[in-house]
Each structure stands twice: as structure tokens, then as C-alpha cells.
Design a protein around this motif. Structure first.
Motif, PDB file in Angstrom:
ATOM      1  N   THR A  82      34.796  38.514  26.105  1.00 57.79           N
ATOM      2  CA  THR A  82      35.404  37.809  25.206  1.00 57.79           C
ATOM      3  C   THR A  82      35.449  38.668  23.846  1.00 57.79           C
ATOM      4  OG1 THR A  82      34.069  36.295  26.349  1.00 57.79           O
ATOM      5  CG2 THR A  82      35.861  35.399  24.535  1.00 57.79           C
ATOM      6  N   THR A  83      34.472  39.257  23.333  1.00 57.03           N
ATOM      7  CA  THR A  83      34.259  39.896  22.215  1.00 57.03           C
ATOM      8  C   THR A  83      35.192  41.249  22.381  1.00 57.03           C
ATOM      9  OG1 THR A  83      31.853  39.160  21.940  1.00 57.03           O
ATOM     10  CG2 THR A  83      32.804  40.690  20.365  1.00 57.03           C
ATOM     11  N   LEU A 104      28.010  52.217  20.547  1.00 58.45           N
ATOM     12  CA  LEU A 104      27.364  50.988  20.799  1.00 58.45           C
ATOM     13  C   LEU A 104      28.374  49.878  20.601  1.00 58.45           C
ATOM     14  CD1 LEU A 104      24.450  49.914  20.460  1.00 58.45           C
ATOM     15  CD2 LEU A 104      24.909  49.749  18.042  1.00 58.45           C
ATOM     16  N   LEU A 105      29.310  50.075  19.985  1.00 56.85           N
ATOM     17  CA  LEU A 105      30.421  49.114  20.079  1.00 56.85           C
ATOM     18  C   LEU A 105      31.503  49.281  20.903  1.00 56.85           C
ATOM     19  CD1 LEU A 105      30.930  48.460  16.001  1.00 56.85           C
ATOM     20  CD2 LEU A 105      29.664  46.946  17.739  1.00 56.85           C
ATOM     21  N   HIS A 106      31.386  50.183  21.738  1.00 53.70           N
ATOM     22  CA  HIS A 106      32.441  50.483  22.660  1.00 53.70           C
ATOM     23  C   HIS A 106      32.630  49.200  23.689  1.00 53.70           C
ATOM     24  CE1 HIS A 106      34.677  52.254  26.115  1.00 53.70           C
ATOM     25  NE2 HIS A 106      35.002  53.129  25.407  1.00 53.70           N
ATOM     26  N   PRO A 107      33.847  49.061  23.886  1.00 56.47           N
ATOM     27  CA  PRO A 107      34.006  47.694  24.634  1.00 56.47           C
ATOM     28  C   PRO A 107      33.279  47.288  25.795  1.00 56.47           C
ATOM     29  CG  PRO A 107      36.304  48.687  23.924  1.00 56.47           C
ATOM     30  CD  PRO A 107      35.181  49.646  23.497  1.00 56.47           C
ATOM     31  N   SER A 165      29.566  54.067  17.170  1.00 55.23           N
ATOM     32  CA  SER A 165      30.736  53.991  17.915  1.00 55.23           C
ATOM     33  C   SER A 165      30.526  53.597  19.490  1.00 55.23           C
ATOM     34  CB  SER A 165      31.706  55.244  17.884  1.00 55.23           C
ATOM     35  OG  SER A 165      31.967  55.589  16.599  1.00 55.23           O
ATOM     36  N   LEU A 184      29.984  45.547  25.145  1.00 58.50           N
ATOM     37  CA  LEU A 184      30.156  43.999  24.383  1.00 58.50           C
ATOM     38  C   LEU A 184      30.369  43.176  25.406  1.00 58.50           C
ATOM     39  CD1 LEU A 184      32.028  45.281  21.282  1.00 58.50           C
ATOM     40  CD2 LEU A 184      29.675  44.620  21.512  1.00 58.50           C
ATOM     41  N   PRO A 185      30.167  41.854  25.123  1.00 54.21           N
ATOM     42  CA  PRO A 185      30.514  40.664  26.056  1.00 54.21           C
ATOM     43  C   PRO A 185      32.342  40.875  26.021  1.00 54.21           C
ATOM     44  CG  PRO A 185      29.199  39.973  24.382  1.00 54.21           C
ATOM     45  CD  PRO A 185      29.216  41.244  24.018  1.00 54.21           C
ATOM     46  N   LEU A 235      38.442  42.107  19.680  1.00 53.75           N
ATOM     47  CA  LEU A 235      38.500  43.153  19.120  1.00 53.75           C
ATOM     48  C   LEU A 235      39.712  44.074  19.435  1.00 53.75           C
ATOM     49  CD1 LEU A 235      34.891  44.209  18.862  1.00 53.75           C
ATOM     50  CD2 LEU A 235      36.117  43.510  17.262  1.00 53.75           C
ATOM     51  N   GLN A 236      40.103  43.988  20.524  1.00 56.98           N
ATOM     52  CA  GLN A 236      41.089  44.548  21.017  1.00 56.98           C
ATOM     53  C   GLN A 236      42.558  44.217  20.665  1.00 56.98           C
ATOM     54  OE1 GLN A 236      40.950  47.562  22.674  1.00 56.98           O
ATOM     55  NE2 GLN A 236      42.884  48.018  22.909  1.00 56.98           N
TER      56      GLN A 236
END
Lengths: 152, 353
Positions: A46-47, A37-40, A35, A43-44, A51-52
Motif C-alpha cells: 500500500t505504501t 531501503l526505500l525501494h518499493p 534508496s 515496503l508494504p 509513493l508511486q
């Protein structure tokens, strides 16, 4: 066509939208480490934005889909009040089954078999939104029920 | 995996299918420390297991293997009480093992490689797939699974229901699966249990529409994501009607928590400019009557913000059976030969770092 339908679609039944019926936890959680690791913020941008956007638009609680209940032979018919109901797309199929149990007075455990399109019994964890998109007929998800197993 | 969409030669597709059925994942399964007399000192059960298999297949032998060290009385425990966790998260037993691995391990590999600290602390390597098994049902986490205990009958029923869903999407009815003989229906499941491609492919081929185009592709997309957690505040401008629901909305506010979103929709086999195919048209799939749906066109339709291009994966890449799939792969071909045993194409989205 709409006028020939047995009943109007009810908005927002209390049972299906009560807080107890809503999943408190995510259906398929990630571990804390993943979780994070994938927190906004990790991340780049744009990504993160993509996702949002998906999170906000994919089956949000505010989006409702119509479910029509159909008794199979031997099962009591639905009352006109709940023959067709609107359900939040974010709920899972389990909430539909517990709604039926309550309406039919069938206690948890055995004695109620629930199908879509008189063909298959969805997993309790399947999302209502996804089921509706894949299997709808005339913009309604047809849910049939029986007190004995059918379509084995 | 070789490129699915670039060669229509069935021999190539058959070779891909053979590879998928041969693929195995090394598993290292420990008994939960809280259930073991040896606490965290027990030896794990290690096995290389088919990607297409399901975790409950392993429960009888795991219970047997750990029987000596279980704190609980072995007589009181049945194998179907068992469930698995990865990194503390309970796993759905009705997902094939390969799909679980793609979701929980491979989907974050790209992001993880940018995070040196984490790759040191978090098990370090992608294999083996390190799982924990528990046989105590008291935990609240099992309720989170929304599933009943995986007895052999329940696991088989779940599989057959999934087959029917796929059948309905492909054909628009469940006639093919419903008219399968009892013997063949049983073989579809036993060939999955025994990883027997020869038997499986004969029965699976009989379920596919032969003279008509498929209605839809049985496609599920699994997207891991974490939200910032600030977007679910109750709306400011509520109407009078909605005001009564405001209290309910509060219950949806939660901690930032990562989750897997499962996305499915009707994905027609052909991007028909005019109409959905009807039976009277009898258009053969290969006759070039329409543009075939590719993985890229489907992902762009389902998740346009994450797949802005139909041809190139930019922000994320699609994985199937552990391998990236070309965006131009024709989905009907993928679903014919590269599906899971229940007929579904389960694409896992790997976020690019």
C-alpha cells in the motif's frame, strides 16, 4: 480579461524544455543505502503504491505552468514571444533564470536579479511547480527581473 | 515534543517553542579522507549544535580545526568553499541542521529497524549525526547543489528571502517584513545565528498577521522515496506534435534513485466552507468562524494516497523538529510557535515500516 493581456501564452519554448535545462540528477538525492531501503520491494505494498502515485502525479514533466516575465525599472522589456511562457512544473527555478539570461544576453555570474511577485528571490533549487502553487496570481507565476539588486 | 494541537494555552506553546530552540544535535564532522594528510585517521570535530542553526556557521572553525592536516595550502582556501556530505550525499547548506537530520536520518528509522543487516553496517546509531566536510570545490557533487558558495552575506540573503516567502504566504503581501526596521531585520538574523529566542520571538511576532486570519500556512513537506524506475519509459501513443519531443523524454530515464521530494502549496489557515477570508470580515482567528486547518487536513489534501485519514497516520507519520506531530495539531498554532527561524513549518514524512 484574457484579451487585455499583453501577449498570448507561448507553448513550450525550446530553451526551457531542452534536455540540457532539465535536471539530470534528482535535486535532493538519497544515498544508495537509503534508496535501497526505500525501494518499493522493501515496503508494504500500500505504501509503495501511494509513493508511486505521488511520483507520477506530483509535478510531472508533462505538467506545464505559466510564467509571466515583468521587467523592473531599467531592465529591457521581454519580447512578446517570451513575455509569458509555459514551463514544466518539474523544472527548478535555475532553469527560469538561465532562460532569462539567454534571452537578455546576460552572461552567467553577475548582473541579473530575479524575483517572484516583486518580493523575494527564490532559491535556484526551488521547484517551479511548488513556486507556482504557492505564489501564483491569476494562475501565473509573476517573475520580475532587474539588472541591479532590488527589494533588498 | 508535547502535543501541539491539544491545548491552546499559550504557556504550553511557549514551552514547546523554548524546547525547540534549546534542542541540539551532536555532530561528528570529519575532514574528507581525500583532502587529509592523515587520510582516514584524523580526529573528528565534535560539537553539540542547535537544531535551528545552519551548517555554514561552522565552516570558519572547521577550517581552523583541520588546517594542520589539509593537503591543500590553507592560504588558498576560504571557509565558504566548504560543503558537507552525509553518507556520500552533498547537503544543502540553506536547510537548518535539524531539518537535514530529520530528512536523512530520522525519516527512515522506522523502515531501518526492520532491516537488521543495514543497521549493523550503516553507522549503527542515529546519533551523532556523522558528517564529512570538504573544501575542494572541484567535485561535480557541488554543482548538484545548485547553490553558490555560502559566504556570510549569501547565507543571510538566502534566509531573508525565505522569511519573505513565509511572510507572503501568511499575509498575502510582504508588507510586514518590508516594513521591518533595518535594525530589527538584522536582529532577526543575528538572533537565529546566536540561538536567542527572546530576541527572535519579539521580531517574529511582529511579522504575524494579528487582527486578521492568516491567508496561508508556510508549510513544506519533505518526502523521501525511491521509485521502481520502470515508469518513465517514453509514452507509446505519442501524437505528431509530441513525437518531436520523444528524444528529449529519453533523457529523463534514469537508474532507480532515491530522492527527497519537496511539496508545497497554498494551505489556507481555515477550511472555509464559503469564501477565502477578506479583510473586511475581520474575523478573529479564535472566534470559531471556520474550521481551523490541522496538520492532518493539510497532509490529506497534499498527499491523499499517503495520508488517507485526516486523523490517524497510517502509512507514514509526520515529524517536526525530530518529533512526531499529532494530526489534529492546529497549523496556525504550529506555525506561530513551532516554526523554523525563517517562519516555515518543515514537516518530514517518515515512512512506516
Amino acid at each position: 480579461m484574457a484579451s487585455t493581456r499583453p501577449s498570448a501564452v507561448r507553448e513550450n519554448t525550446d530553451d526551457l524544455d531542452s534536455p540540457s535545462a532539465a535536471p539530470a540528477e534528482p535535486e535532493l538525492p538519497l544515498s544508495m543505502s537509503t534508496s535501497t531501503l526505500l525501494h518499493p520491494s522493501n515496503l508494504p505494498s500500500t505504501t509503495a503504491q501511494a509513493l508511486q502515485h505521488i511520483h507520477e502525479t506530483l509535478d510531472p514533466p508533462t505538467q506545464k505552468v505559466t510564467i509571466r516575465f515583468q521587467p523592473l525599472p531599467g531592465a529591457p522589456p521581454p519580447s512578446p514571444k517570451w513575455a509569458a511562457v509555459k514551463v514544466s512544473a518539474s523544472q527548478n527555478f535555475e532553469s527560469v533564470v538561465s532562460f532569462l539570461r539567454k534571452k537578455l544576453g546576460v552572461k552567467g555570474g553577475n548582473g541579473l536579479f530575479v524575483y517572484v511577485n516583486k518580493v523575494f528571490a527564490p532559491g535556484l533549487d526551488e521547484g517551479v511547480g511548488g513556486l507556482w502553487r504557492c505564489f501564483k496570481i491569476d494562475d501565473e507565476l509573476k517573475v520580475s527581473y532587474s539588472m541591479a539588486p532590488a527589494f533588498g | 515534543m508535547p502535543a501541539v494541537g491539544q491545548n491552546k494555552d499559550m504557556n504550553d506553546l511557549d514551552a514547546i517553542q523554548q524546547q525547540i530552540w534549546d534542542a541540539r544535535i551532536p555532530l561528528e564532522i570529519r575532514l574528507s579522507a581525500s583532502e587529509s594528510r592523515l587520510y582516514d585517521q584524523s580526529e573528528p570535530y565534535v560539537i553539540s549544535f542547535p537544531r535551528l542553526a545552519y551548517l555554514p556557521f561552522l565552516l570558519p572553525r572547521l577550517l581552523n580545526y583541520f588546517s594542520e592536516e589539509l593537503i591543500a595550502d590553507i592560504e588558498t582556501i576560504s571557509p565558504e568553499a566548504g560543503y558537507f556530505t552525509f553518507d556520500g550525499v552533498p547537503l544543502k547548506w540553506h536547510f537548518p541542521i535539524g531539518l537535514l537530520y530529520d530528512i536523512y536520518v530520522l525519516s527512515t528509522q522506522d523502515v531501518e529497524s526492520h532491516d537488521a543487516e543495514r543497521s549493523l553496517t550503516f553507522n549503527g546509531k542515529a546519533i551523532p549525526f556523522r558528517l564529512e566536510v570538504r573544501f575542494s570545490q572541484s567535485s561535480a557533487s557541488t554543482q548538484q547543489l545548485h547553490l553558490i558558495s555560502p559566504s556570510p552575506t549569501v547565507v543571510q540573503d538566502s534566509f531573508i528571502n525565505s522569511v519573505k516567502e513565509a511572510d507572503f504566504l501568511r499575509s498575502g503581501t510582504a508588507k510586514p517584513i518590508m516594513s521591518l526596521s533595518a535594525a530589527d531585520s538584522k536582529l532577526l538574523w543575528s538572533s537565529t545565528q546566536e540561538n536567542d529566542l527572546a530576541v527572535f520571538s519579539r521580531i517574529h511576532a511582529g511579522l504575524l498577521p494579528s487582527n486578521t486570519p492568516w491567508r496561508n500556512i508556510p508549510l513544506r513537506v519533505y518526502l523521501p522515496s525511491t521509485t521502481a524506475g520502470t515508469d518513465v519509459e517514453p509514452e507509446e501513443n505519442v501524437t505528431i506534435e509530441a513525437a518531436s519531443e520523444q528524444g528529449k523524454n529519453k533523457s529523463t530515464i534514469s537508474q532507480p534513485q532515491g530522492q527527497i521530494r519537496v511539496i508545497q502549496s497554498q494551505i489556507p489557515s481555515y477550511l472555509s466552507a464559503s469564501t477565502a477570508p477578506t479583510t473586511s470580515q475581520m474575523r478573529l482567528p479564535s472566534s470559531g468562524g471556520g474550521t481551523p486547518q490541522t496538520l492532518g487536513t493539510a497532509l490529506h489534501t497534499l498527499l491523499p494516497s499517503l495520508f488517507p485519514s485526516r486523523r490517524t497516520p497510517i502509512l507514514a507519520k509526520p515529524l517536526l523538529h525530530g518529533a512526531p506531530v499529532p494530526m489534529n495539531a492546529v497549523l496556525e498554532e504550529v506555525a506561530t510557535k513551532a516554526c523554523y527561524a525563517d517562519g516555515w513549518v518543515n514537516i518530514v514524512v517518515a515512512i512506516s515500516g
